[in-house]
Design an enzyme around this catalytic site. Structure first.
Site, PDB file in Angstrom:
ATOM      1  N   GLU A 770      26.781  76.932  49.494  1.00 36.24           N
ATOM      2  CA  GLU A 770      27.287  76.558  48.168  1.00 36.24           C
ATOM      3  C   GLU A 770      28.178  77.703  47.717  1.00 36.24           C
ATOM      4  OE1 GLU A 770      28.071  76.806  44.507  1.00 36.24           O
ATOM      5  OE2 GLU A 770      25.946  77.324  44.295  1.00 36.24           O
ATOM      6  N   CYS A 804      27.100  79.232  38.990  1.00 34.25           N
ATOM      7  CA  CYS A 804      28.073  78.449  39.749  1.00 34.25           C
ATOM      8  C   CYS A 804      28.519  77.232  38.954  1.00 34.25           C
ATOM      9  CB  CYS A 804      27.471  77.987  41.074  1.00 34.25           C
ATOM     10  SG  CYS A 804      26.913  79.347  42.110  1.00 34.25           S
TER      11      CYS A 804
END
Length: 1009
Positions: A770, A804
């Site tokens: 990710e 994120c």
């Protein structure tokens, strides 16, 4: 006996059976008299205009129409012209998915036709909705409402005035409300002096003030928060003092209104402390509101009784049912907290009468104001006061402005004081109040609806609610909410910081944890700890003088040994039964839960997480354990495939091999935990590499894993520099899985290196990564700006923008831009920037010096585009890694501010001409992680759903805060490989699917035949 029942028993004089039956009989007589007197007036709940009559009738007959109509009423004031009104009429009422009668659709079709007639009808509808609002709102301000107040006085009725408005998002808005309340007290006090004396003024303790004002404490302080209760109480007290001072000087009444449950203790604490200050102590005209739908509202009444005794002057208690029932239930279910309100109307009604008894029994320490339209409850209050020999003037009845006027007249005619709760304010901020009133009036169980619309028999309406409660409990058992979620994963509830004992527990943990610093973070291979390695000192981002840990730097030798141990450990661990693996992970979950506050405290010191962010991190780690354990039990069962007679086919999974977990510092417990337990559950051994900035929390997780019994050969703990040990293990042919969360550049390098087949390697490496995002939130022209501003603040500045999923772009459509920009600017300036260990801090330090330098460089390059910047206070400027939270304006979304991920408290505003352009801007980046929209247009939301390029799409809420099992997290494009952490297919990344086929035919014999 419940705690509440026990409190009630201690607070009330025990009643004899004779007394009880006498009060009940008298209650029904008084109730019947109220009905009889009100029947002599016009018996309509609403006037019969198109919207205030027909629309309400339809709403009470058709649930789907009711939902759409209230949503339409909510958005209507923001619509700029007839075209927008027509658009929303179509979207709300003419969509095929909306199940409403054809006659209603036909009527709406005329207004939404787009023709001249349709435009006229649309304009008329808007005016009629505004007229409907005026039924419940006396005027835009005290000046315009004064004639309505004077009219009430001439009818023998009193009033209390409240200023409408919902969320206060900035201190400028709070100062504005403060000024309006002060003006209201001063202005009304002067204007009412010329009125003739009225009988409703007389009480056993003297004349009541004519001017009466109700204050919402949350409107006085934009940062009110139960977590920082002491700060909230002190600010509220400071801002109430001039208002109370004016009330004493001008002889006015001031009530502190009730609000959502989370603010309850703040409001009552402020009252307890403020009302006993010398300048206010003997003034008899202060009050508070108690909500009887709260299960423990009797405790609130007892606080006010004690306060009245301490003062030597009474405190008025307005007893209401409560106006936030849906909100409180949903919030409790969402957080898996006990529901604070009664879940049956009959229970609220019965509890209201228990509260009534306590209030009357404690006269004159408390003065009662019974606020209700329920004739049964009012009759009971009158009867019980009569039984206790209270004169009619010793208490009062209160009702809402614009509702059930026949009952009000009946109360006055019977000789009781009647006070109307009169809201004043603009239609737009008052719309939420209007919708609550409409919901109340159309509720199936609402008293007014049953009387005026349902024509329920009078005897039933006057029946003792306690009898109904017992009947319902006998028939149904306890009412259970959230049935639609039954069988779904239920995550770890967040801490309810409204509870003092939990705030104190966290404070103690912060102090105890600090005493244990610095922590030595060793390399631990096969259970052998090694701290005889080069060390790096890690200091708290909050305070560079606080050394949190000494982090061992593993090297190439340690990386090689870790891989060797992982191979050996895999050979044993893979043979461990799934049941045993699941049991260990569930034991780890329990251990994390037991150490919840300690783990929070470590992260608050080490990573500068604020309390709620740290709480969420621990809860997510627990959820990963519980959810993945549950999913592994499902995957462990072989799946029977299509088979012919004489043949067996099974689909099953096997472990892949040694896994490397390279974790980030931004979710140092949750992500490291999830990245570790998922491959372990699948039967793989794991090498844990915590981030250099967060070694202390990573090591504590490893210790807890060992404490619950994970084999030391199955888990290797390897701190060290990512470019050294991480890079070595990515290239190591013995590693089968690389699980990485971090920067895009490092992730792309891992993918490249993992694709190379090296000598001795007989497998293709699986990479789960990710890589971040450049996430955007779209604000539509019809957005609820309260929600838009609050969601933006949470999304952009939660954990200093170091998620994120954080919003780094806000794309605002058309006419909403200027209004949103101004409110966002003021909202940011109201937020406290400071150490994360202080409970009123909302934005804290960034993780390290490198982040400070990088983010400050961005600010300097774009200084000309700064809209607003929150200054770093002088007292912390050189103390920690603080960066000034900054909002930019960018006209070109292809430039740096619109394209580059900064990972910090930097936000860019971009204007779009319409929703299609806004979506195009949202999509025109390298990333596809999170995004969202604040909108009340069903069509715009539909288009967004179909076209937004994001892995997690959020509508009318913040775009951060995904929950395990509810919003599996992960993106695509350059945000990652599409894996969804916390989702049903995440474990498949760590398993090899295999098929087993067996021929069951022997010598022409098939056991099936």
């Amino acid at each position: 006996m419940t705690e509440t029942d026990s409190t009630a028993k201690n607070s009330s004089t025990p009643k004899s059976p004779t007394s009880t039956s006498r009060v009940e009989q008298r209650c029904r007589e008084l109730g019947a008299e109220l009905f009889s007197r009100s029947n002599q007036s016009s018996m309509s709940l609403f006037n019969k205009g198109f919207w205030s009559g027909k629309m309400m009738d339809w709403s009470m007959q058709n649930h789907d129409f009711k939902v759409q109509m209230f949503r339409f009423v909510d958005v209507l004031p923001t619509l700029q012209d007839s075209d927008q009104v027509i658009q929303h009429l179509r979207e709300y009422f003419l969509d095929d998915s909306v199940k409403i009668p054809g006659a209603i659709k036909a009527a709406m079709g005329v207004a939404s036709s787009g023709s001249l007639v349709g435009k006229i009808a649309a304009g008329t509808i808007k005016k009629n909705v505004e007229s409907m609002a005026e039924m419940f709102i006396a005027g835009q301000d005290s000046e315009s409402a004064f004639s309505a107040l004077e009219k009430l006085w001439k009818q023998g009725q009193c009033f209390t005035v409240d200023i409408l408005g919902e969320a206060v998002v900035s201190e400028n808005e709070a100062r504005d409300y403060h000024g309006r309340y002060l003006e209201l007290v001063l202005g009304l006090s002067e204007k009412v002096k010329s009125w003739k004396d009225g009988p409703s003024e007389e009480t056993p303790w003297g004349k009541l003030p004519r001017a009466n004002v109700s204050v919402k404490c949350s409107s006085l302080y934009s940062q009110i928060d139960s977590l920082s209760l002491r700060k909230s109480v002190e600010v509220i007290k400071d801002r109430l003092r001039p208002i109370l001072r004016a009330a004493v000087e001008k002889n006015a009444m001031v009530n502190l209104d009730s609000e959502q449950f989370d603010y309850r203790d703040i409001i009552f604490t402020a009252a307890e402390e403020l009302f006993v200050e010398p300048e206010f102590k003997i003034y008899p005209h202060f009050g508070v509101v108690v909500q009887a739908y709260l299960r423990d509202s009797i405790a609130d009444i007892e606080r006010m009784i004690r306060l009245g005794k301490r003062r030597g002057a009474p405190v008025t208690v307005r007893l209401v049912k409560g106006a936030y029932w849906d909100f409180e239930v949903i919030r409790a279910l969402d957080n898996d907290w006990p529901i604070p309100v009664w879940t049956r109307k009959a229970e609220s009604d019965a509890h209201y009468e228990r509260c009534t008894e306590i209030l009357v029994d404690n006269y004159p320490n408390v003065i009662s104001a019974f606020a209700s339209h329920n004739v049964r409850n009012l009759g009971y209050a009158m009867a019980y006061a009569e039984e206790k020999k209270l004169p009619k003037s010793a208490f009062e009845i209160q009702m809402l402005f614009g509702m059930a006027d026949p009952f009000k007249k009946a109360v006055v005619d019977m000789g009781y004081r009647l006070r109307q709760y009169v809201p004043v304010g603009e239609i737009l901020p008052g719309m939420a109040y209007l919708v609550r009133r409409l919901l109340e009036n159309t509720s199936n169980e609402g008293f007014l609806r049953q009387k005026f619309v349902g024509n329920v028999d009078q005897e039933k309406l006057l029946a003792d609610p306690r009898e109904k409660v017992e009947l319902l409990r006998h028939q149904e058992g306890e009412k259970v909410f959230g049935q639609k979620h039954k069988g779904f994963f239920q995550g770890e509830p967040p801490i309810d910081f409204a509870k003092l004992e939990l705030r104190n527990r966290l404070e103690d943990s912060l102090n105890e944890t600090r005493k244990k610093f610095p922590v030595v973070v060793p390399v631990v291979l096969n259970g052998v700890a090694n701290s005889n390695l080069p060390m790096r000192d890690v200091f708290s981002p909050n305070d560079n003088a606080l050394k949190v840990s000494s982090y061992c730097d593993g090297g190439m030798a340690e990386a090689n040994l870790a891989a060797e141990n992982a191979v050996k450990g895999f050979a044993l661990w893979r043979k461990t039964s799934v049941e045993s693996r699941v049991a260990l992970v569930r034991a780890l979950s329990a251990k994390l839960r037991a150490h919840h506050y300690e783990l929070m405290a470590i992260m608050m010191h080490e990573c500068s997480k604020t309390a709620r962010e740290a709480d969420g991190d621990v809860a997510e780690a627990i959820d990963f354990c519980d959810y993945y354990a549950r999913e592994m039990e499902k995957l462990a069962l072989p799946k029977a495939m299509s088979s012919l007679p004489g043949e067996s086919n099974e689909y099953l999974y096997r472990a892949r091999g040694p896994a490397l977990a390279i974790a980030p510092w931004n979710f140092p417990l949750a992500i490291l935990c999830g990245m570790t337990v998922a491959p372990l559950l699948a039967g793989n051994s794991v090498i844990m590499k915590p981030a250099e900035q967060s070694g202390a929390i990573g090591y504590r997780l490893y210790q807890l894993m060992m404490e619950v019994g994970f084999p030391s050969n199955a888990v290797q703990f390897l701190p060290g520099a990512g470019e050294v040990v991480g890079a070595a293990l990515v290239r190591d042919p013995r590693i089968h899985i690389i699980n990485f969360t971090g920067s895009r550049d490092v992730g792309l390098d891992i993918l490249k290196e993992a694709s190379i087949l090296r000598p001795g390697q007989k497998h293709l490496k699986k990479v789960v990564c990710e890589l971040g995002g450049k996430n955007a939130l779209i604000i539509d022209e019809d957005a609820d700006l309260d929600e838009a501003v609050m969601s933006t603040i949470r999304s952009a500045f939660g954990f200093q923008g170091q998620k994120c999923s954080a919003a780094s772009r806000v794309i605002v459509v058309g006419t909403a831009y200027a209004r949103f920009k101004d409110r966002l600017k003021e909202a940011l300036l109201a937020i406290k920037l400071g150490p994360s260990t202080e409970f009123d801090t909302r934005i804290a330090a960034v993780i390290d010096r490198e982040s400070v330098d990088r983010l400050n460089a961005v600010i300097e390059r774009n200084r000309a585009k700064i809209l607003v910047q929150l200054e770093v206070p002088a007292e912390i400027r050189g103390r920690g890694h603080f960066v000034a939270p900054t909002v930019f304006e960018e006209s070109d979304p292809t430039q740096e501010l619109g394209q580059v991920e900064f990972f910090g408290p930097l936000l860019t505003l971009i204007k779009a001409k319409d929703v299609p352009e806004a979506i195009a801007i949202l999509n025109n980046v390298d990333y596809a992680l999170t995004g969202g929209m604040i909108s009340r247009s069903p069509e715009n939301i539909r288009v967004l759903r179909e076209t937004a390029e994001v892995g997690n799409l959020y509508i009318n809420r913040s775009i951060t805060g995904s929950l395990v099992g509810r919003q599996p997290f992960g993106g695509f494009k350059l945000s990652g490989v599409g894996a969804k952490a916390g989702g049903p297919d995440y474990l498949l990344n760590f398993l090899e699917p295999v098929t087993h086929t067996e021929n069951l035919l022997r010598r022409g014999f098939s056991p099936e035949l």
